[in-house]
Design an enzyme around this catalytic site. Sequence first.
Site, PDB file in Angstrom:
ATOM      1  N   LYS A 175       8.744   7.173  -7.009  1.00 30.26           N
ATOM      2  CA  LYS A 175       9.461   7.891  -6.007  1.00 30.26           C
ATOM      3  C   LYS A 175      11.183   7.903  -6.007  1.00 30.26           C
ATOM      4  O   LYS A 175      11.640   8.059  -5.253  1.00 30.26           O
ATOM      5  CB  LYS A 175       8.378   7.871  -4.765  1.00 30.26           C
ATOM      6  N   GLY A 195      -6.218   5.603   1.153  1.00 23.82           N
ATOM      7  CA  GLY A 195      -5.992   7.200   1.677  1.00 23.82           C
ATOM      8  C   GLY A 195      -6.008   7.461   0.499  1.00 23.82           C
ATOM      9  O   GLY A 195      -4.996   7.306  -0.363  1.00 23.82           O
ATOM     10  N   HIS A 196      -6.172   8.347  -0.381  1.00 25.93           N
ATOM     11  CA  HIS A 196      -5.864   8.991  -1.490  1.00 25.93           C
ATOM     12  C   HIS A 196      -6.034  10.961  -1.375  1.00 25.93           C
ATOM     13  O   HIS A 196      -6.907  11.294  -0.942  1.00 25.93           O
ATOM     14  CB  HIS A 196      -7.182   8.831  -1.957  1.00 25.93           C
ATOM     15  N   THR A 197      -4.808  11.466  -1.286  1.00 24.35           N
ATOM     16  CA  THR A 197      -4.286  12.536  -1.230  1.00 24.35           C
ATOM     17  C   THR A 197      -5.010  13.951  -2.442  1.00 24.35           C
ATOM     18  O   THR A 197      -4.721  13.076  -3.481  1.00 24.35           O
ATOM     19  CB  THR A 197      -3.213  13.726  -0.723  1.00 24.35           C
ATOM     20  N   THR A 201      -4.301  -7.521   5.374  1.00 28.80           N
ATOM     21  CA  THR A 201      -5.417  -6.837   5.073  1.00 28.80           C
ATOM     22  C   THR A 201      -6.536  -7.984   4.950  1.00 28.80           C
ATOM     23  O   THR A 201      -6.004  -8.916   4.800  1.00 28.80           O
ATOM     24  CB  THR A 201      -5.861  -5.693   4.606  1.00 28.80           C
ATOM     25  N   GLY A 217      -1.804   8.524  10.135  1.00 24.40           N
ATOM     26  CA  GLY A 217      -0.792   9.362  10.552  1.00 24.40           C
ATOM     27  C   GLY A 217       0.331   8.475  11.300  1.00 24.40           C
ATOM     28  O   GLY A 217       1.300   9.518  10.925  1.00 24.40           O
ATOM     29  N   LYS A 234      -0.227   5.205  -5.367  1.00 21.53           N
ATOM     30  CA  LYS A 234      -1.543   4.914  -6.861  1.00 21.53           C
ATOM     31  C   LYS A 234      -2.020   6.516  -7.084  1.00 21.53           C
ATOM     32  O   LYS A 234      -2.557   6.177  -8.249  1.00 21.53           O
ATOM     33  CB  LYS A 234      -1.859   3.915  -6.217  1.00 21.53           C
ATOM     34  N   GLN A 275      -4.935  -0.882  -1.321  1.00 18.85           N
ATOM     35  CA  GLN A 275      -3.176  -1.236  -0.263  1.00 18.85           C
ATOM     36  C   GLN A 275      -2.646  -1.662  -0.772  1.00 18.85           C
ATOM     37  O   GLN A 275      -2.264  -1.558  -2.930  1.00 18.85           O
ATOM     38  CB  GLN A 275      -4.193  -2.354   0.284  1.00 18.85           C
ATOM     39  N   GLY A 285       0.744  -1.218  -0.033  1.00 15.82           N
ATOM     40  CA  GLY A 285      -0.188  -0.132  -0.046  1.00 15.82           C
ATOM     41  C   GLY A 285       0.965   1.464  -0.392  1.00 15.82           C
ATOM     42  O   GLY A 285       2.062   1.448   0.296  1.00 15.82           O
ATOM     43  N   ASP A 286       0.497   2.610   0.056  1.00 12.78           N
ATOM     44  CA  ASP A 286       0.639   3.708  -0.352  1.00 12.78           C
ATOM     45  C   ASP A 286       2.242   3.896  -1.054  1.00 12.78           C
ATOM     46  O   ASP A 286       2.981   4.447  -0.664  1.00 12.78           O
ATOM     47  CB  ASP A 286       1.574   4.288   1.269  1.00 12.78           C
ATOM     48  N   GLU A 287       1.601   2.977  -2.228  1.00  6.28           N
ATOM     49  CA  GLU A 287       2.471   3.384  -3.626  1.00  6.28           C
ATOM     50  C   GLU A 287       2.747   4.882  -4.071  1.00  6.28           C
ATOM     51  O   GLU A 287       3.573   4.381  -4.830  1.00  6.28           O
ATOM     52  CB  GLU A 287       2.895   1.821  -3.976  1.00  6.28           C
TER      53      GLU A 287
HETATM   54  P1  IMP Z   1      -6.516  -2.928   8.098  1.00  2.00           P
HETATM   55  O1  IMP Z   1      -6.673  -2.909   6.762  1.00  2.00           O
HETATM   56  O2  IMP Z   1      -6.840  -2.093   8.599  1.00  2.00           O
HETATM   57  O3  IMP Z   1      -7.374  -4.400   8.797  1.00  2.00           O
HETATM   58  O4  IMP Z   1      -5.034  -3.671   8.362  1.00  2.00           O
HETATM   59  C1  IMP Z   1      -3.935  -4.426   8.023  1.00  2.00           C
HETATM   60  C2  IMP Z   1      -2.911  -4.123   7.419  1.00  2.00           C
HETATM   61  O5  IMP Z   1      -3.190  -3.343   6.613  1.00  2.00           O
HETATM   62  C3  IMP Z   1      -2.338  -3.657   8.626  1.00  2.00           C
HETATM   63  O6  IMP Z   1      -0.405  -3.838   8.342  1.00  2.00           O
HETATM   64  C4  IMP Z   1      -2.425  -1.766   7.920  1.00  2.00           C
HETATM   65  O7  IMP Z   1      -1.383  -0.554   8.158  1.00  2.00           O
HETATM   66  C5  IMP Z   1      -2.025  -2.056   6.685  1.00  2.00           C
HETATM   67  N1  IMP Z   1      -2.871  -1.608   5.253  1.00  2.00           N
HETATM   68  C6  IMP Z   1      -4.260  -1.697   5.298  1.00  2.00           C
HETATM   69  N2  IMP Z   1      -4.637  -0.494   4.124  1.00  2.00           N
HETATM   70  C7  IMP Z   1      -3.008  -0.104   3.848  1.00  2.00           C
HETATM   71  C8  IMP Z   1      -3.410   1.416   2.665  1.00  2.00           C
HETATM   72  O8  IMP Z   1      -4.396   2.645   2.069  1.00  2.00           O
HETATM   73  N3  IMP Z   1      -1.908   1.263   3.019  1.00  2.00           N
HETATM   74  C9  IMP Z   1      -0.680   0.690   4.271  1.00  2.00           C
HETATM   75  N4  IMP Z   1      -0.998   0.169   4.883  1.00  2.00           N
HETATM   76  C10 IMP Z   1      -2.237  -0.293   4.861  1.00  2.00           C
END
Ligand code: IMP
Length: 404
Positions: A327, A40-42, A235, A298, A16, A220, A12-14
């Site tokens: 990046k 999360g999307h800015t 997740t 955060g 996108k 993700q 996640g957070d690549e």
């Molecule tokens: P959950 O999806 O909140 O249940 O979290 C499970 C795992 O996925 C944890 O390590 C979170 O930090 C990670 N995770 C869930 N959504 C994101 C995302 O959008 N970006 C990065 N990590 C995520």
Amino acid sequence: MKHPIIIGLQYGDEGKGKITDTLAKQADWVIRFNGGNNAGHTLWLGGKKIVTHAVPSGVRYSHAKNFIGPGCVVDPVALKKEIDELISHGVDLSPEKFKVDFRAHVTLPIHLALDSGREGGAQGIGTTKRGIGPTYTTKTDRVGIRVGEVVEGKAFDKVRFLCQNYNSILKAAGLPESSESQNLAALESASDIFKKYISTDPTPFFDVAKTKKCLLEGAQGIMLDLDHGSYPFVTSSSTLPAYAAVGAPFPLRNLGHVIGVAKAYVTRVGLGPFDTELKNEIGERIRARGAEFGATTGRPRRIGWINVDELRLAVRLADCNHIALTKGDILAGEPKVFAQMNGKLVAFEGWEKCAVEQNGKKVLTPAFEKFVSALEEFSGASISVVGTGQDREDIVWRKEVSWW
Ligand code: IMP
């Protein structure tokens, strides 16, 4: 007609957002098929930074319609907050522009309590505490609540049942329970928002896919996939592009390019193994330069060199044919950059800049191009798009591709 899918290839957070925004601009429909408001999307609207979590990325474009599919989970309280904020910034979120599938599962306070409760103990994995896991749990336990049931006013007894059953888990662990009245109140407020946006078509894209440009937006990353990621630090939904056929649901034979987004290094939030992690000043430098703090929580993201062994695995699991690499500019100035291949860290000469203008065209600098070519060869997918800076225009299209 074939339609592209964008997914993350790491944790996640690549980044996108950049490629998603570029394609969403051209799309008639932007469709989310997995996850919930853990993403999360800015967005920058009128110079103000807004982070969206649940709504698809087409919301900022007046022509694009947006869809939350049945593979997703939806927290109505969080969704309403997000919608209100977007509307206050002039975004049109009329029911023609935004739809939520009647089969998506609803996150209620009891799910949030369960997620936070688990995270506080020894079995925590570092979730976003948005109730995502427990909502998928009640879904597979066949006691979950769907958007359609809320709209039809059929969910009240189910909420009582959920509270009784799942509060007993919290009680046994000595954790705060989530009251029936709090959950019923959340359901009341959910009803208004879902009535407005519900889609009741069981195959919403079967015909649409023949004529309209659709963009499937995955949340993700592959390494957080419930089946194929680094379990249990994952997740709770599938992050594979194949899940678009299930979670949208999108007609399988109309799915096209798989665009996997990967960062030039790796970040991870939450717990779990991380072979190439940099717990030193290089990692701190990259975190600061790359503003690597979770968009949803955060939290400071863990930083490491790119793991091309994992990238190759992700490419294969996703059947990804195009990579968008992001990046690389954050690594600029590092004397040496490393990438894990065949279990070993391989050193690359660093670069001062990612891209330069050449004959009116933006191209990659030689040292960066060498790094990119090595990643491309080893991972097995064409690195067709490269992000070279923070602005939306900082993109080098290495290959000509028609995405639809
Ligand atoms: P959950 O999806 O909140 O249940 O979290 C499970 C795992 O996925 C944890 O390590 C979170 O930090 C990670 N995770 C869930 N959504 C994101 C995302 O959008 N970006 C990065 N990590 C995520």
